[in-house]
Motif scaffolding. Structure first.
Motif, short mmCIF file in Angstrom:
data_model
loop_
_atom_site.label_atom_id
_atom_site.label_comp_id
_atom_site.label_asym_id
_atom_site.label_seq_id
_atom_site.Cartn_x
_atom_site.Cartn_y
_atom_site.Cartn_z
N ARG A 237 13.77 32.91 -4.30
CA ARG A 237 15.19 32.81 -4.68
C ARG A 237 15.55 33.76 -5.81
O ARG A 237 16.73 33.92 -6.13
CB ARG A 237 15.52 31.37 -5.06
N LEU B 82 14.43 36.95 -5.63
CA LEU B 82 14.22 38.23 -4.95
C LEU B 82 12.88 38.86 -5.30
O LEU B 82 12.70 40.08 -5.17
CB LEU B 82 15.37 39.20 -5.24
N MET C 82 15.02 36.44 3.55
CA MET C 82 15.08 35.23 2.73
C MET C 82 15.19 34.01 3.64
O MET C 82 16.04 33.98 4.52
CB MET C 82 16.26 35.29 1.77
N ARG D 204 19.44 39.67 6.57
CA ARG D 204 20.90 39.71 6.57
C ARG D 204 21.33 41.09 6.09
O ARG D 204 21.12 41.44 4.93
CB ARG D 204 21.47 38.63 5.65
N SER E 31 24.18 43.36 5.00
CA SER E 31 25.56 43.27 4.55
C SER E 31 25.73 44.12 3.29
O SER E 31 24.92 44.02 2.37
CB SER E 31 25.92 41.81 4.25
N GLU F 277 26.27 41.79 0.27
CA GLU F 277 25.05 41.14 -0.19
C GLU F 277 24.09 42.13 -0.84
O GLU F 277 23.40 41.80 -1.81
CB GLU F 277 24.37 40.42 0.97
N GLN G 55 22.60 41.58 -4.44
CA GLN G 55 21.14 41.51 -4.56
C GLN G 55 20.60 42.57 -5.50
O GLN G 55 19.67 42.32 -6.28
CB GLN G 55 20.50 41.66 -3.18
N TYR H 242 19.39 34.01 -6.80
CA TYR H 242 20.29 34.58 -5.80
C TYR H 242 20.61 33.52 -4.75
O TYR H 242 19.72 32.93 -4.16
CB TYR H 242 19.67 35.80 -5.12
N ARG H 243 21.90 33.31 -4.51
CA ARG H 243 22.34 32.37 -3.49
C ARG H 243 23.14 33.13 -2.44
O ARG H 243 24.21 33.66 -2.74
CB ARG H 243 23.21 31.27 -4.10
N PRO H 244 22.63 33.23 -1.20
CA PRO H 244 23.35 33.97 -0.16
C PRO H 244 24.71 33.36 0.12
O PRO H 244 24.89 32.15 0.11
CB PRO H 244 22.42 33.84 1.06
N ASP H 245 25.68 34.22 0.34
CA ASP H 245 27.00 33.75 0.75
C ASP H 245 26.96 33.34 2.22
O ASP H 245 26.09 33.78 2.98
CB ASP H 245 28.04 34.87 0.59
N GLN I 98 27.91 33.82 5.86
CA GLN I 98 28.21 35.07 6.54
C GLN I 98 29.67 35.12 6.95
O GLN I 98 30.18 34.19 7.57
CB GLN I 98 27.31 35.22 7.77
#
Length: 292
Positions: free
Chosen positions: A209, A211, A227, A232, A234, A237, A241, A261-264, A266
């Protein structure tokens, strides 16, 4: 239609003013993670922390080899310039791949006065983002704009067309003949450099989390990141990142605190003068809806 010189790249002066060393055209050929050094451009460079941001490469089927410039991936500036050389009103082009990039390419071709055909191996366009109903509406809108759409059809090989173009031979025995073809069938993380460092790889570079990779003081960001089992790709992102990995690399060196890091969720936003569509969240999740 933009010229290369008009694109807003930073100058070398911009990097120098910020204390950033910039070395272009110098591929990394070796990494010694134990001694924290790497070799690039014939020079050994030591590091305190390392961030891998090697991105991804376009998927190029084996049958494409030797067909440049009549078959061109759409991925980098060289590809874009090669495609620009092929564009002319009245010519017919094929786009292999019916995802977002493929649909946009076909629409751009039509706007330039060309005839376009999309060839998609899946049963429908934009299968990763939309269900059958929305995909069918997009399909119909493209056809109404003069774009031929062929789905559930794979390309088996290529042969010369009579007029100097290229003939795409389908797995079902059919074919189309075009002046040139654009490849838009996805990308895969570029894992060559991570493997030099002995970093664990799978579909991409697995990270936690923060990276961080499996090697101390080595982080990853962008398209190369995997992850929770997911790769992903993007632009948004990748930017977030990159900032997160940079902060966490500094934290490893005792400067600041680690940032999670918290992914958005999509999200897809697509808008042209003739067509627009949106997708958000996880396709086919428990609350999946299509609004047309």
């Amino acid at each position: 239609q933009a010229e290369l010189a008009s694109m807003p790249f930073h100058s070398e002066e911009w990097y120098r003013q910020r204390g950033i060393g910039l070395s272009r055209g110098t591929p990394v050929i070796a990494i010694d993670a134990h001694n924290r050094s790497l070799i690039a451009g014939g020079e050994t460079i030591g590091y305190d922390a390392l961030i891998i941001t090697t991105g991804s490469k376009p998927v190029v089927p084996p049958f494409v080899a030797g067909w440049e410039p009549r078959v061109i991936p759409l991925w980098n500036i060289d590809h874009a310039l090669a495609i620009k050389e092929q564009v002319a009103p009245g010519r017919r082009c094929a786009v292999i791949g019916g995802g977002v990039l493929g649909v946009e390419t076909a629409l751009r071709a039509r706007a330039a006065g060309m005839r376009a055909v999309i060839i998609e191996k899946a049963e429908r366009l934009l299968a990763r983002q939309f269900g059958p109903r929305a995909a069918q509406i997009i399909h119909e809108r493209l056809v109404a704009q003069g774009i031929e759409v062929i789905t559930d059809c794979g390309v088996a090989d290529l042969t010369d067309a009579i007029d100097g173009g290229v003939r795409l031979n389908f797995e079902d025995g059919g074919h189309v003949e075009v002046a040139f073809t654009v490849l838009a069938i996805g990308a895969r993380p570029d894992l060559a450099v991570p493997r030099l460092a002995g970093i664990t790889t799978a579909r991409g570079v697995p990270v936690d989390r923060y990276l961080a990779t499996n090697i101390p003081r080595v982080f990853a960001a962008g398209d190369v990141v995997q992850m929770e089992g997911v790769v992903r790709c993007s632009v948004h992102e990748a930017v977030v990142q990159g900032r997160t990995a940079g902060l966490n690399a500094l934290a490893e060196l005792g400067q600041g605190s680690c940032v999670e890091y918290r992914p958005d969720l999509q999200q897809l936003f697509f808008k042209t003068p003739t067509l627009e569509f949106y997708a958000a969240g996880v396709a086919y999740g428990p609350e999946f809806q299509e609004v047309c």
